[in-house]
Motif scaffolding. Structure first.
Motif, PDB file in Angstrom:
ATOM      1  N   TRP A  24     -30.271 -15.061  35.355  1.00  0.00           N
ATOM      2  CA  TRP A  24     -30.275 -14.221  36.681  1.00  0.00           C
ATOM      3  C   TRP A  24     -31.275 -13.524  36.975  1.00  0.00           C
ATOM      4  O   TRP A  24     -31.909 -13.716  37.961  1.00  0.00           O
ATOM      5  CB  TRP A  24     -28.805 -13.295  36.582  1.00  0.00           C
ATOM      6  N   GLN A  43     -27.797 -11.766  46.908  1.00  0.00           N
ATOM      7  CA  GLN A  43     -26.358 -12.114  46.576  1.00  0.00           C
ATOM      8  C   GLN A  43     -25.785 -13.205  47.145  1.00  0.00           C
ATOM      9  O   GLN A  43     -25.325 -14.225  46.622  1.00  0.00           O
ATOM     10  CB  GLN A  43     -25.502 -10.748  46.783  1.00  0.00           C
ATOM     11  N   ILE A  48     -24.055 -14.489  43.010  1.00  0.00           N
ATOM     12  CA  ILE A  48     -23.975 -13.626  41.859  1.00  0.00           C
ATOM     13  C   ILE A  48     -23.140 -12.273  42.197  1.00  0.00           C
ATOM     14  O   ILE A  48     -22.941 -12.103  43.472  1.00  0.00           O
ATOM     15  CB  ILE A  48     -25.355 -12.891  41.599  1.00  0.00           C
ATOM     16  N   LEU A  53     -25.775  -8.264  39.920  1.00  0.00           N
ATOM     17  CA  LEU A  53     -27.031  -8.058  40.784  1.00  0.00           C
ATOM     18  C   LEU A  53     -27.639  -6.680  40.680  1.00  0.00           C
ATOM     19  O   LEU A  53     -28.750  -6.791  40.195  1.00  0.00           O
ATOM     20  CB  LEU A  53     -26.744  -8.618  42.231  1.00  0.00           C
TER      21      LEU A  53
END
Length: 174
Positions: A24, A43, A48, A53
């Motif tokens: 991520w 997002q 995510i 996030l």
């Protein structure tokens, strides 16, 4: 070695993995280099969860890779801007992209092309020696202890270096 102890390791690679070593964080950085700055944009592009996030953005801000700047007061909202430390990750990100373009593309080809605005040409990133300008080849690089390591544990043995068997055979033959 535990994941949360990587920042303390006497190894630059381990310390860097502590910052960008999860998928991520790397994907957030990709979006930053694609000029996205806002939570909602990250997002919607990444898919995510909000919690994950927020956690990754907080970590990247804490480690000085991103800077959080308010762009709206009511409700308070922030943009995430790459710091110089974050911008310095560009060669790392581009190396990963190039590896993917070389080894992971399908029959359709590369998903994105990169154009150098100064010359207008499409390019591939190339890593070169800062002293002589020649392209770097791992078989032509030797690692030496620097002033920072606490122990030589993470330094390779001469025989562990890429191409060392070939070099050892050449030395034995001469």
């Amino acid at each position: 070695m535990k994941w949360d102890e990587l920042e303390e390791q006497p190894c630059s690679l381990a310390r860097t993995v502590a910052v960008i070593g999860d998928r991520w964080s790397l994907l957030i950085l990709r979006e930053c280099f694609l000029r996205k700055r806002r939570f909602e944009a990250f997002q919607s592009t990444l898919g995510i969860t909000r919690h994950l996030l927020a956690e990754r953005l907080k970590k990247l801000v804490r480690l000085g890779v991103l800077r959080r700047i308010p762009y709206q007061e009511s409700p308070k909202r922030y943009e995430y801007i790459l710091t110089q430390k974050g911008l310095d990750l560009y060669p790392v990100i581009m190396s990963i992209v190039h590896w993917g373009d070389t080894h992971m593309v399908d029959s359709r080809g590369r998903p994105m092309l990169h154009e150098h605005q100064n010359c207008g040409k499409l390019f591939d990133p190339v890593m070169v020696c800062s002293e002589c300008g020649e392209p770097l080849n791992p078989k032509q690089v030797r690692v030496r202890p620097g002033p920072g390591p606490k122990s030589p544990r993470h330094l390779p043995l001469e025989t562990d270096l890429p191409g060392a068997r070939h070099i050892a055979k050449e030395k034995a033959a001469s």
